[in-house]
Scaffold this active site. Structure first.
Site, mmCIF file in Angstrom:
data_model
loop_
_atom_site.group_PDB
_atom_site.id
_atom_site.type_symbol
_atom_site.label_atom_id
_atom_site.label_comp_id
_atom_site.label_asym_id
_atom_site.label_seq_id
_atom_site.Cartn_x
_atom_site.Cartn_y
_atom_site.Cartn_z
ATOM 1 N N ARG A 2 40.160 -1.268 16.451
ATOM 2 C CA ARG A 2 39.209 -2.353 16.716
ATOM 3 C C ARG A 2 39.949 -3.614 17.188
ATOM 4 O O ARG A 2 39.359 -4.525 17.736
ATOM 5 C CB ARG A 2 38.340 -2.641 15.482
ATOM 6 C CG ARG A 2 37.283 -3.690 15.700
ATOM 7 C CD ARG A 2 36.054 -3.571 14.768
ATOM 8 N NE ARG A 2 36.374 -3.156 13.423
ATOM 9 C CZ ARG A 2 36.957 -3.939 12.495
ATOM 10 N NH1 ARG A 2 37.251 -5.187 12.766
ATOM 11 N NH2 ARG A 2 37.219 -3.455 11.288
ATOM 12 N N ASP A 59 29.373 -17.342 34.858
ATOM 13 C CA ASP A 59 29.094 -15.916 35.038
ATOM 14 C C ASP A 59 29.326 -15.614 36.523
ATOM 15 O O ASP A 59 28.538 -16.018 37.377
ATOM 16 C CB ASP A 59 27.647 -15.622 34.615
ATOM 17 C CG ASP A 59 27.304 -14.138 34.678
ATOM 18 O OD1 ASP A 59 27.924 -13.414 35.485
ATOM 19 O OD2 ASP A 59 26.392 -13.710 33.931
ATOM 20 N N LYS A 88 28.661 -4.046 36.880
ATOM 21 C CA LYS A 88 28.178 -4.229 38.240
ATOM 22 C C LYS A 88 29.322 -3.997 39.239
ATOM 23 O O LYS A 88 29.842 -2.903 39.309
ATOM 24 C CB LYS A 88 27.537 -5.618 38.373
ATOM 25 C CG LYS A 88 26.612 -5.984 37.198
ATOM 26 C CD LYS A 88 25.345 -5.151 37.145
ATOM 27 C CE LYS A 88 24.553 -5.337 35.852
ATOM 28 N NZ LYS A 88 24.197 -6.699 35.500
ATOM 29 N N TYR A 92 20.709 -15.078 34.480
ATOM 30 C CA TYR A 92 20.510 -13.735 33.936
ATOM 31 C C TYR A 92 19.634 -13.847 32.676
ATOM 32 O O TYR A 92 19.926 -14.634 31.781
ATOM 33 C CB TYR A 92 21.855 -13.085 33.623
ATOM 34 C CG TYR A 92 21.677 -11.638 33.275
ATOM 35 C CD1 TYR A 92 21.333 -10.717 34.251
ATOM 36 C CD2 TYR A 92 21.792 -11.202 31.962
ATOM 37 C CE1 TYR A 92 21.121 -9.390 33.929
ATOM 38 C CE2 TYR A 92 21.586 -9.867 31.636
ATOM 39 C CZ TYR A 92 21.259 -8.974 32.623
ATOM 40 O OH TYR A 92 21.041 -7.662 32.317
HETATM 41 C C1 LIG Z 1 23.900 -7.364 34.362
HETATM 42 C C2 LIG Z 1 24.276 -8.776 34.176
HETATM 43 C C3 LIG Z 1 24.656 -9.262 32.918
HETATM 44 C C4 LIG Z 1 24.628 -8.394 31.661
HETATM 45 O O1 LIG Z 1 25.582 -7.379 31.719
HETATM 46 P P1 LIG Z 1 25.437 -5.965 30.944
HETATM 47 O O2 LIG Z 1 26.665 -5.259 31.362
HETATM 48 O O3 LIG Z 1 24.167 -5.345 31.413
HETATM 49 O O4 LIG Z 1 25.398 -6.269 29.495
HETATM 50 C C5 LIG Z 1 25.041 -10.591 32.828
HETATM 51 N N1 LIG Z 1 25.034 -11.404 33.911
HETATM 52 C C6 LIG Z 1 24.658 -10.981 35.121
HETATM 53 C C7 LIG Z 1 24.667 -11.927 36.272
HETATM 54 C C8 LIG Z 1 24.278 -9.654 35.312
HETATM 55 O O5 LIG Z 1 23.900 -9.235 36.522
#
Ligand SMILES: *Cc1c(COP(=O)(O)O)cnc(C)c1O
Length: 397
Positions: free
Chosen positions: A52, A192, A217, A104
């Site tokens: 962990r 982000d 993504k 998001y």
């Molecule tokens: C998909 C996404 C997230 C969340 O990510 P997960 O891997 O689904 O937990 C956060 N920010 C943006 C801009 C996203 O497209």
């Protein structure tokens, strides 16, 4: 060649490899072990101890993403939201979280949950209006009493959550100006960077304190794993996020981490192709009579175009939105008539995905009901265009 001199296209391929020794494997191995041998007094910095706390399979991907973003520390998480939680959860009682009106959805929900529990106050900001964002920073700094000298990065009293371009409206924030204002006031900034990727935009270079990705993504890029990553050069923030990962136990599986790095190797190539496709589609769809609006920062004359040109390099991303001159129901039928595009949420994979965003009840009313979000993949752009036009003309006469 030193890593600092390497271009992203080279580093994404050559970084995070095992030592260059005879008979060493070319790729990092998948370490499947819940614990590590050890008997002496534990050194919490250099010893792995327990899975962990550390796993060499994570470290390879962390090193590459940190290098691409220009930060000193990367931390891998089992999802983008686990990575985001390791930052948002740091705010102390009485803090202020500033978050965009469009961002998001789950990041907004997580902030609102902190507000419900009496920990933080949530203030919404309009990233297209830089002056109003800075005014909101000044107000939050004055009310909480933070100053640049007393800012505690491990427990930020004022945290600005930034996205650019935003999901799903593709608004562009003036990141260098906003991050500089935050620094002057003692506001901690998190960006982000999922939509832009470090190939096109490097928020740390604009003065952001920490960058976060849903590596699910573009970074992993094949719609086959969920992962998240944070990158910072701030030691206090790094230690706080690491502590959060260890104590909350949100750790990535070694197989997912390995797949993430395997996908990451082609990031530069995939982004180049997808961005090229997205730019062409945005231009061609803007001309179509059934299209009311195309939202894409790559279109000259669009709101964020001039700003995006200054802070993004190599293109404007592979996500665009199309507002159709159609009812909700017709828009839905267009999605169902497509053959090449896959109707699905998510983005950033090699395959093109499309979604009517208002199918989610939680998406705000400010998102038009006939808005389609397109995540453009690496297919042939003429095939992608033809599929869209055929479906649109089949449904909308
Ligand atoms: C998909 C996404 C997230 C969340 O990510 P997960 O891997 O689904 O937990 C956060 N920010 C943006 C801009 C996203 O497209």
């Amino acid at each position: 060649m030193s890593e600092e001199k390497m271009s992203a296209e080279t580093y994404v391929v050559s970084g995070g490899r095992p030592a260059h020794e005879h008979d060493a494997p070319v790729n990092p191995p998948i370490i499947l072990s819940s614990t590590y041998r050890g008997a002496g007094t534990v050194d919490t910095v250099s010893d792995k101890v327990y899975a962990r706390f550390a796993n060499p399979t994570w470290e390879a991907m962390e090193e590459v993403v940190a290098g691409l973003e220009g930060g000193t520390h990367g931390l891998l998480f089992p999802s983008g939201m686990a990575a985001i939680a390791s930052i948002l959860d740091l705010v102390p009682v009485g803090s202020v979280i500033l978050i965009p009106k469009h961002a998001y959805m789950a990041s907004i929900t997580m902030s609102k949950d902190l507000q419900k529990r009496g920990i933080a106050e949530v203030v919404r900001i309009d990233l297209e209006d830089t002056a109003s964002v800075i005014a909101a920073f000044e107000d939050a700094a004055a009310r909480t009493g933070v100053t640049p000298e007393t800012v505690d990065y491990a427990a930020p009293k004022v945290l600005a959550w930034l996205e650019s371009p935003t999901n799903p409206m593709l608004e562009v924030a003036d990141l260098p100006t906003i991050c500089a204002a935050a620094k002057r006031l003692g506001v901690v900034t998190a960006v982000d960077n999922t939509f832009a990727t470090p190939i096109l935009q490097k928020p740390l270079s604009f003065g952001a304190d920490v960058v976060v990705h849903s590596a699910t993504k573009f970074l992993a890029g094949h719609s086959d794993v969920l992962l998240g990553v944070t990158v910072t050069s701030n030691e206090d923030l790094y230690q706080a996020m690491l502590h959060h990962r260890i104590t909350n136990g949100a750790i990535p599986g070694p197989v997912e981490a390995w797949l993430g790095l395997r996908g990451l190797r082609t990031l530069a190539l995939r982004v180049e192709r997808s961005v090229h496709n997205a730019q062409r589609l945005a231009e061609r769809l803007s001309e179509h009579p059934a299209v009311e609006e195309v939202r894409y920062p790559g279109l000259p004359g669009s709101n964020g175009h001039e700003l995006a040109k200054k802070q993004m390099h190599g293109g404007f991303g592979a996500v665009l939105c199309v507002v159709l001159r159609a009812s909700d129901e017709q828009t839905q039928r267009v999605v169902e008539a497509l053959r090449v595009w896959t109707p699905a949420t998510s983005l950033g994979g090699v395959e093109s995905l499309i979604e009517r965003r208002r199918r989610h009840g939680s998406e705000p009313d400010s998102i038009p009901p006939s808005l389609l979000r397109l995540s453009v993949g690496i297919e042939n752009v003429d095939d992608l265009y033809q599929d869209l036009v055929t479906a649109i003309e089949q449904v909308i006469q």
